[in-house]
Enzyme design. Structure first.
Site, short mmCIF file in Angstrom:
data_model
loop_
_atom_site.label_atom_id
_atom_site.label_comp_id
_atom_site.label_asym_id
_atom_site.label_seq_id
_atom_site.Cartn_x
_atom_site.Cartn_y
_atom_site.Cartn_z
N GLU A 351 0.82 -1.34 -0.09
CA GLU A 351 -0.37 -0.06 0.12
C GLU A 351 1.28 1.37 0.28
O GLU A 351 1.67 0.63 0.88
CB GLU A 351 -0.76 0.13 1.15
CG GLU A 351 -1.44 0.84 1.62
CD GLU A 351 -2.95 1.17 2.21
OE1 GLU A 351 -3.39 -0.07 2.39
OE2 GLU A 351 -3.05 2.75 3.19
N CYS A 353 0.44 5.73 -1.08
CA CYS A 353 -0.78 6.47 -1.60
C CYS A 353 -0.09 8.68 -1.43
O CYS A 353 1.07 8.28 -0.27
CB CYS A 353 -2.14 6.24 -1.40
SG CYS A 353 -2.30 6.95 -0.04
N ASN A 381 13.58 1.01 -3.04
CA ASN A 381 12.54 -0.65 -1.95
C ASN A 381 12.78 -1.21 -2.98
O ASN A 381 13.63 -2.97 -2.30
CB ASN A 381 11.32 -0.35 -2.12
CG ASN A 381 10.63 0.73 -0.69
OD1 ASN A 381 11.46 0.00 -0.02
ND2 ASN A 381 10.05 1.99 -0.80
#
Length: 477
Positions: A351, A353, A381
């Site tokens: 997730e 945003c 990442n």
């Protein structure tokens, strides 16, 4: 500027080569400018920009796709590899983690917004994300029951009390009438195999201490008893499982937010005594169960609680991670350490945003900076052993909702139903530089540089596709 470069290699064991290079959409962006340095691409029922299916270069040649602040959107160019002036060296013989893929979440709100468009415009949006003409997403996150991005709080067992055998379990109208029909249409557009990640935000009210579906609460009882056994049975209705943000109940300021609190020890015991055996007994032993599904600030401690328990570790395949505290939690001390301690657990970002802070502008239409933030985070990442990255809502409205607890945020696609059109933001294209060119099964490989004092202006990551093609993604901020 962000670039994806593909070049032909002789084989996965060819000697190190250096690549760089330059990017044609089959239908170009229809631009709409919103102030300085802010632009979206407008799509409607009759027109939407597309990208031709990737055609791979011959050995010694490259294909380059470029997205830039000044208006390029996945623009294609090609040429012959030139080894003069080498700064970066691609070495496919040094290999790291395999890539699972990239995608977004089909929340209730995303589905509602998509269905507010005409059927033809809906298809344009779905093609933009899932077809060979678009981003080619292969991961889809699926909230199990309500999330904050729903129009109401609910679970799949709200009509009975103490229904420990789940005889009253049933999917919600949001699933049967909205999300599942859209899922079938997505599958029709997608050429790549699609994987779903299921995450519950909350459990039925009768399983929770506060006796409500929403609000801060824990489950009644303790692992191994009838409450946790019932919660495990609830999971068995789905094929991919995780508990969304188990720590959120300690910190969230919104009192009605739907969240079950779990400590790492509680999640471990739940897996050992209830969920793990239920998955095996239910015929789902091949399902890849993830732990955490929260910020990487909880690593490696959260993994330690499971990794040191061989019984729990036997049921677990990976660790779900959210990006919300990445700015204050170094990747080396969290992701790298966890990977080296538990190399058999994959790391998957589930997730992310923009616009999530209370003081943020919720929808910053056309923001280039928010797109760059996506690329920067993904590159960082991936370079620290993460196997994939899932965005949050596939589509939101002009205010960043609907969201029943007033937790609106931004999205790569914003829907304007009054004009029957939607806007593809820079975030959409930044994400596409990864999802379109790095398919599942690719492996991250070494990319070394000769930057001055080891400080490089460019942010990069390199991959070897299953078809033997080299891919380098470059972000120049």
């Amino acid at each position: 500027m962000v670039k994806s470069v593909l070049t032909g290699l002789y084989s996965p064991i060819s000697p190190p080569v250096s690549i760089f290079g330059r990017f044609l959409a089959s239908q170009p962006c229809s631009p709409k400018f919103i102030g300085a340095n802010a632009m979206v691409c407008v799509c409607n029922a009759t027109y939407c920009d597309t990208v031709d299916p990737v055609s791979l270069p011959d050995v010694g040649y490259y294909v380059k796709y470029t997205t830039s602040r000044d208006g390029q959107r996945l623009e294609r160019s090609e040429g012959q590899t030139d080894t003069s002036g080498i700064f970066y060296t691609y070495n496919p013989s040094v290999q790291h983690q395999y890539i699972k893929g990239f995608g977004g979440a089909l929340t209730d709100s995303a589905a509602i917004n998509i269905l507010k468009l005409s059927y033809a415009a809906q298809n344009q949006l779905l093609r933009s994300y899932f077809s060979e003409e678009g981003s080619e997403y292969n991961l889809l996150r699926w909230p199990i029951g309500c999330s904050d991005f729903s129009t109401r709080p609910y679970s799949y067992n709200d009509h009975c009390v103490d229904d420990f055998e789940l005889k009253c379990f049933q999917l919600a109208p949001e699933d049967t009438q909205v999300r599942i029909p859209l899922l079938h249409r997505i599958m029709a557009h997608a050429k790549r195999p699609l994987s779903l990640v299921g995450s519950p935000w909350t459990s039925p009210a009768w399983l929770r201490v506060n006796n409500r579906v929403h609000g801060k609460s824990t489950l009644k009882g303790r692992p191994g008893d009838r409450y946790y056994k019932a919660w495990a049975r609830y999971f068995i209705r789905f094929l991919d499982d995780s508990q969304n943000e188990p720590i959120t109940a300690l910190f969230v300021s919104r009192e009605d937010f739907p969240c079950n609190y779990f400590s790492p020890q509680l999640q471990r015991d739940f897996i050992i005594q209830d969920l793990g055996p239920a998955l095996v007994d239910g015929g789902y032993a091949d399902i890849r169960l993830m732990i955490l599904d929260d910020g990487r600030c909880h690593l490696p401690n959260w993994a330690d609680q499971v990794g040191f328990q061989l019984t729990a570790a036997a049921y677990v395949s990976g660790i779900g991670i959210h990006w919300y505290f990445d700015l204050v939690t170094p990747a080396g001390l969290t992701l790298d350490v966890t990977h080296h301690l538990y190399p058999d657990f994959f790391l998957l970002y589930t997730e992310a945003c923009n616009g999530f802070l209370d003081w943020d502008v919720k929808v910053a239409l056309g923001s280039w900076e928010r797109g760059s933030y996506y690329s920067r985070n993904i590159l960082m990442n991936l370079n620290h052993f993460v196997t994939g990255w899932i965005d949050w809502n596939l589509a939101l409205d002009m205010k960043g909702g609907p969201n029943w607890v007033d937790n609106n945020v931004d999205s790569p696609i914003i829907v304007n139903p009054l004009k029957d059109e939607f806007y593809k933001q820079p975030m959409f294209y930044h994400l596409a530089h990864f999802s379109k060119f790095i398919p599942e099964g690719s492996v991250r490989v070494a990319l070394t540089s000769k930057c001055l004092f080891g400080i490089c202006q460019l942010k990069t990551s390199a991959f070897l596709r299953p078809d033997g093609t080299a891919v380098v993604v470059v972000l120049n901020e």
